[in-house]
Scaffold this motif. Sequence first.
Motif, PDB file in Angstrom:
ATOM      1  N   PRO A 169       0.801  -1.365   0.065  1.00  0.00           N
ATOM      2  CA  PRO A 169       0.012   0.088   0.169  1.00  0.00           C
ATOM      3  C   PRO A 169       0.878   1.397   0.100  1.00  0.00           C
ATOM      4  CG  PRO A 169      -0.681  -1.717   1.572  1.00  0.00           C
ATOM      5  CD  PRO A 169       0.588  -1.939   1.098  1.00  0.00           C
ATOM      6  N   LEU A 170       2.157   1.271   0.773  1.00  0.00           N
ATOM      7  CA  LEU A 170       2.985   2.370   0.552  1.00  0.00           C
ATOM      8  C   LEU A 170       3.405   2.870  -0.666  1.00  0.00           C
ATOM      9  CD1 LEU A 170       4.511   4.090   2.833  1.00  0.00           C
ATOM     10  CD2 LEU A 170       6.409   2.658   2.425  1.00  0.00           C
ATOM     11  N   PHE A 171       3.545   1.747  -1.574  1.00  0.00           N
ATOM     12  CA  PHE A 171       4.033   1.963  -2.885  1.00  0.00           C
ATOM     13  C   PHE A 171       2.854   2.001  -3.962  1.00  0.00           C
ATOM     14  CE2 PHE A 171       8.068   0.965  -1.083  1.00  0.00           C
ATOM     15  CZ  PHE A 171       9.072   2.087  -1.262  1.00  0.00           C
ATOM     16  N   SER A 172       1.708   2.120  -3.649  1.00  0.00           N
ATOM     17  CA  SER A 172       0.765   1.887  -4.696  1.00  0.00           C
ATOM     18  C   SER A 172       0.366   3.385  -5.218  1.00  0.00           C
ATOM     19  CB  SER A 172      -0.641   1.693  -3.778  1.00  0.00           C
ATOM     20  OG  SER A 172      -0.982   2.907  -2.970  1.00  0.00           O
ATOM     21  N   ILE A 173       0.403   3.192  -6.607  1.00  0.00           N
ATOM     22  CA  ILE A 173       0.017   4.206  -7.657  1.00  0.00           C
ATOM     23  C   ILE A 173      -1.286   3.943  -8.244  1.00  0.00           C
ATOM     24  CG2 ILE A 173       2.563   4.548  -7.811  1.00  0.00           C
ATOM     25  CD1 ILE A 173       2.778   2.954 -10.096  1.00  0.00           C
ATOM     26  N   PRO A 174      -1.594   5.233  -8.934  1.00  0.00           N
ATOM     27  CA  PRO A 174      -2.838   4.991  -9.995  1.00  0.00           C
ATOM     28  C   PRO A 174      -2.805   4.087 -10.931  1.00  0.00           C
ATOM     29  CG  PRO A 174      -2.223   7.172  -9.563  1.00  0.00           C
ATOM     30  CD  PRO A 174      -0.978   6.479  -9.148  1.00  0.00           C
ATOM     31  N   ASP A 175      -1.733   3.758 -11.806  1.00  0.00           N
ATOM     32  CA  ASP A 175      -1.750   2.637 -12.967  1.00  0.00           C
ATOM     33  C   ASP A 175      -0.786   1.888 -12.592  1.00  0.00           C
ATOM     34  OD1 ASP A 175      -3.763   3.978 -14.272  1.00  0.00           O
ATOM     35  OD2 ASP A 175      -2.363   5.608 -14.817  1.00  0.00           O
ATOM     36  N   PRO A 176      -0.931   0.878 -11.531  1.00  0.00           N
ATOM     37  CA  PRO A 176       0.183  -0.168 -11.397  1.00  0.00           C
ATOM     38  C   PRO A 176       0.548  -1.299 -12.547  1.00  0.00           C
ATOM     39  CG  PRO A 176      -1.667  -0.658 -10.501  1.00  0.00           C
ATOM     40  CD  PRO A 176      -1.861   0.603 -10.955  1.00  0.00           C
ATOM     41  N   ASP A 177      -0.519  -1.176 -13.448  1.00  0.00           N
ATOM     42  CA  ASP A 177      -0.210  -2.055 -14.543  1.00  0.00           C
ATOM     43  C   ASP A 177       0.577  -1.762 -15.618  1.00  0.00           C
ATOM     44  OD1 ASP A 177      -1.910  -4.200 -13.554  1.00  0.00           O
ATOM     45  OD2 ASP A 177      -3.696  -3.177 -14.762  1.00  0.00           O
ATOM     46  N   TYR A 178       0.918  -0.349 -15.611  1.00  0.00           N
ATOM     47  CA  TYR A 178       1.802   0.266 -16.647  1.00  0.00           C
ATOM     48  C   TYR A 178       3.184   0.646 -16.135  1.00  0.00           C
ATOM     49  CZ  TYR A 178      -2.499   0.413 -18.957  1.00  0.00           C
ATOM     50  OH  TYR A 178      -3.873  -0.023 -19.396  1.00  0.00           O
ATOM     51  N   VAL A 179       3.092   1.152 -14.735  1.00  0.00           N
ATOM     52  CA  VAL A 179       4.288   1.668 -14.036  1.00  0.00           C
ATOM     53  C   VAL A 179       4.970   0.580 -12.983  1.00  0.00           C
ATOM     54  CG1 VAL A 179       5.291   3.517 -12.742  1.00  0.00           C
ATOM     55  CG2 VAL A 179       3.484   3.960 -14.116  1.00  0.00           C
ATOM     56  N   GLN A 180       6.295   0.353 -13.081  1.00  0.00           N
ATOM     57  CA  GLN A 180       6.817  -0.538 -12.437  1.00  0.00           C
ATOM     58  C   GLN A 180       7.605   0.349 -11.109  1.00  0.00           C
ATOM     59  OE1 GLN A 180       9.510  -3.766 -13.510  1.00  0.00           O
ATOM     60  NE2 GLN A 180       9.223  -3.083 -15.419  1.00  0.00           N
ATOM     61  N   VAL A 181       7.307  -0.215 -10.044  1.00  0.00           N
ATOM     62  CA  VAL A 181       7.902   0.635  -8.979  1.00  0.00           C
ATOM     63  C   VAL A 181       8.812  -0.273  -8.094  1.00  0.00           C
ATOM     64  CG1 VAL A 181       7.293   1.832  -6.627  1.00  0.00           C
ATOM     65  CG2 VAL A 181       5.770   2.063  -8.544  1.00  0.00           C
ATOM     66  N   MET A 182      10.191   0.148  -7.908  1.00  0.00           N
ATOM     67  CA  MET A 182      11.094  -0.475  -7.435  1.00  0.00           C
ATOM     68  C   MET A 182      11.807   0.391  -6.258  1.00  0.00           C
ATOM     69  SD  MET A 182      12.500  -2.178 -10.564  1.00  0.00           S
ATOM     70  CE  MET A 182      11.953  -0.490 -11.825  1.00  0.00           C
ATOM     71  N   ALA A 183      12.072  -0.512  -5.101  1.00  0.00           N
ATOM     72  CA  ALA A 183      13.228   0.320  -4.196  1.00  0.00           C
ATOM     73  C   ALA A 183      14.245  -0.442  -3.809  1.00  0.00           C
ATOM     74  CB  ALA A 183      12.089   0.523  -2.728  1.00  0.00           C
TER      75      ALA A 183
ATOM     76  N   SER B 119      20.644  -4.010  -2.326  1.00  0.00           N
ATOM     77  CA  SER B 119      19.550  -5.192  -2.130  1.00  0.00           C
ATOM     78  C   SER B 119      18.357  -4.610  -2.548  1.00  0.00           C
ATOM     79  CB  SER B 119      19.754  -5.201  -0.568  1.00  0.00           C
ATOM     80  OG  SER B 119      21.026  -5.825   0.015  1.00  0.00           O
ATOM     81  N   VAL B 120      17.519  -5.442  -3.077  1.00  0.00           N
ATOM     82  CA  VAL B 120      16.052  -5.088  -3.162  1.00  0.00           C
ATOM     83  C   VAL B 120      15.265  -5.147  -2.308  1.00  0.00           C
ATOM     84  CG1 VAL B 120      14.065  -6.167  -4.390  1.00  0.00           C
ATOM     85  CG2 VAL B 120      16.360  -6.301  -5.370  1.00  0.00           C
ATOM     86  N   LEU B 121      14.629  -3.870  -1.840  1.00  0.00           N
ATOM     87  CA  LEU B 121      13.592  -3.538  -0.891  1.00  0.00           C
ATOM     88  C   LEU B 121      12.214  -3.880  -1.028  1.00  0.00           C
ATOM     89  CD1 LEU B 121      12.933  -2.849   2.183  1.00  0.00           C
ATOM     90  CD2 LEU B 121      12.761  -0.422   1.264  1.00  0.00           C
TER      91      LEU B 121
ATOM     92  N   VAL C 249      14.348   5.020  -4.794  1.00  0.00           N
ATOM     93  CA  VAL C 249      12.915   4.583  -5.262  1.00  0.00           C
ATOM     94  C   VAL C 249      12.876   4.847  -6.733  1.00  0.00           C
ATOM     95  CG1 VAL C 249      10.497   5.071  -5.027  1.00  0.00           C
ATOM     96  CG2 VAL C 249      12.048   5.176  -3.087  1.00  0.00           C
ATOM     97  N   VAL C 250      12.699   3.775  -7.506  1.00  0.00           N
ATOM     98  CA  VAL C 250      12.842   3.972  -9.070  1.00  0.00           C
ATOM     99  C   VAL C 250      11.349   3.588  -9.740  1.00  0.00           C
ATOM    100  CG1 VAL C 250      13.781   2.698 -11.251  1.00  0.00           C
ATOM    101  CG2 VAL C 250      14.954   3.091  -8.818  1.00  0.00           C
ATOM    102  N   LEU C 251      10.956   4.353 -10.784  1.00  0.00           N
ATOM    103  CA  LEU C 251      10.039   4.155 -11.410  1.00  0.00           C
ATOM    104  C   LEU C 251      10.301   4.052 -13.053  1.00  0.00           C
ATOM    105  CD1 LEU C 251       7.686   7.219 -10.171  1.00  0.00           C
ATOM    106  CD2 LEU C 251       7.802   4.790  -9.544  1.00  0.00           C
ATOM    107  N   VAL C 252       9.660   3.165 -13.439  1.00  0.00           N
ATOM    108  CA  VAL C 252       9.822   2.800 -15.175  1.00  0.00           C
ATOM    109  C   VAL C 252       8.481   2.482 -15.664  1.00  0.00           C
ATOM    110  CG1 VAL C 252      11.156   1.056 -16.480  1.00  0.00           C
ATOM    111  CG2 VAL C 252      12.236   1.741 -14.534  1.00  0.00           C
TER     112      VAL C 252
END
Length: 295
Positions: free
Chosen positions: A163-177, A183-185, A234-237
């Motif tokens: 929920p912390l990293f939720s975004i409006p269009d999760p199907d189109y945007v990748q969120v990574m930390a 190390s992958v968070l 925090v990375v958005l692709v």
Amino acid sequence: LLAYNLSNQLDNTLRPMDFISNHLISDMAFRSALSSLHTLPREVPGNARFITEAEQAIRFRLATYSIIKNFYAVIVFNHNKNLFSSNYREHLNAEDEEGKLLDLPWIFKAKEAAGSMISIPPMEDPLDEESQTVVFGRARALPGFHDELGFIAVLGKHEDLGPLFSIPDPDYVQVMAYLEDGSVLFHSRETDPALQTYYKTASKAFLPGFFVNPVTGIEEAFTAYVSDYSGISVVLVLDRKILLAPLRLIRNLAVGVGFLLILFSFAYNIISSRVLTRPLKLITERMEETELSNL
């Protein structure tokens, strides 16, 4: 801006973890109890009372409402295999007789940090392996004269990061930390290891912009924000084609509207010219019909 906001939300989750840790080590009774457990040999009968009092003091400070309510667990342990946890439900009978906690991957990093807070990457709860609960958190070592008095780890459930990293269009945007050490968070979706390696490197090296992904060959919109507080990236692709799709729609609409306007103006000119020239034609015809005989 979105990456910045997500990073701030993560920092606001980590700050209370750091606060609890700072609160504990600033408590002289807590530090004294941890020091007693570190220095007093258990095999000496005369130390039993002091050791028991130290254990009770630590348990008492972990059993506060704010700790139990807001965190999955606050764990305190040391080199002498003493172990304390605020999560009495899951860790009621937890022990560390074999000293396995000292072999956790983040322990060496905590020792190097010499008392500063570090981030713990996702891992299964080391005190409750049967539940397979994945946790993350913040930790620190408490330096002593020769080695560490102990370690404090403040843990949260990894599923709470969704929920912390939720975004409006999760199907189109990748969120990574990613943590400072790579190390992958958090990943919003399953990602190929080669892609993970690329995104880790890109999060440190690239400025926001469009780049061709060498793994997939797809041109992507890439942005990253590195927190000044935690050092977490925090990375958005987003696929460039998906990003520009609304612009293509607007372009097509603009072309269509422009074409309709041209067509409308052309039709208007034809109609208006016919309407305006009709009286002139009538006058011309009357003038041509007029002669001296019919004046």
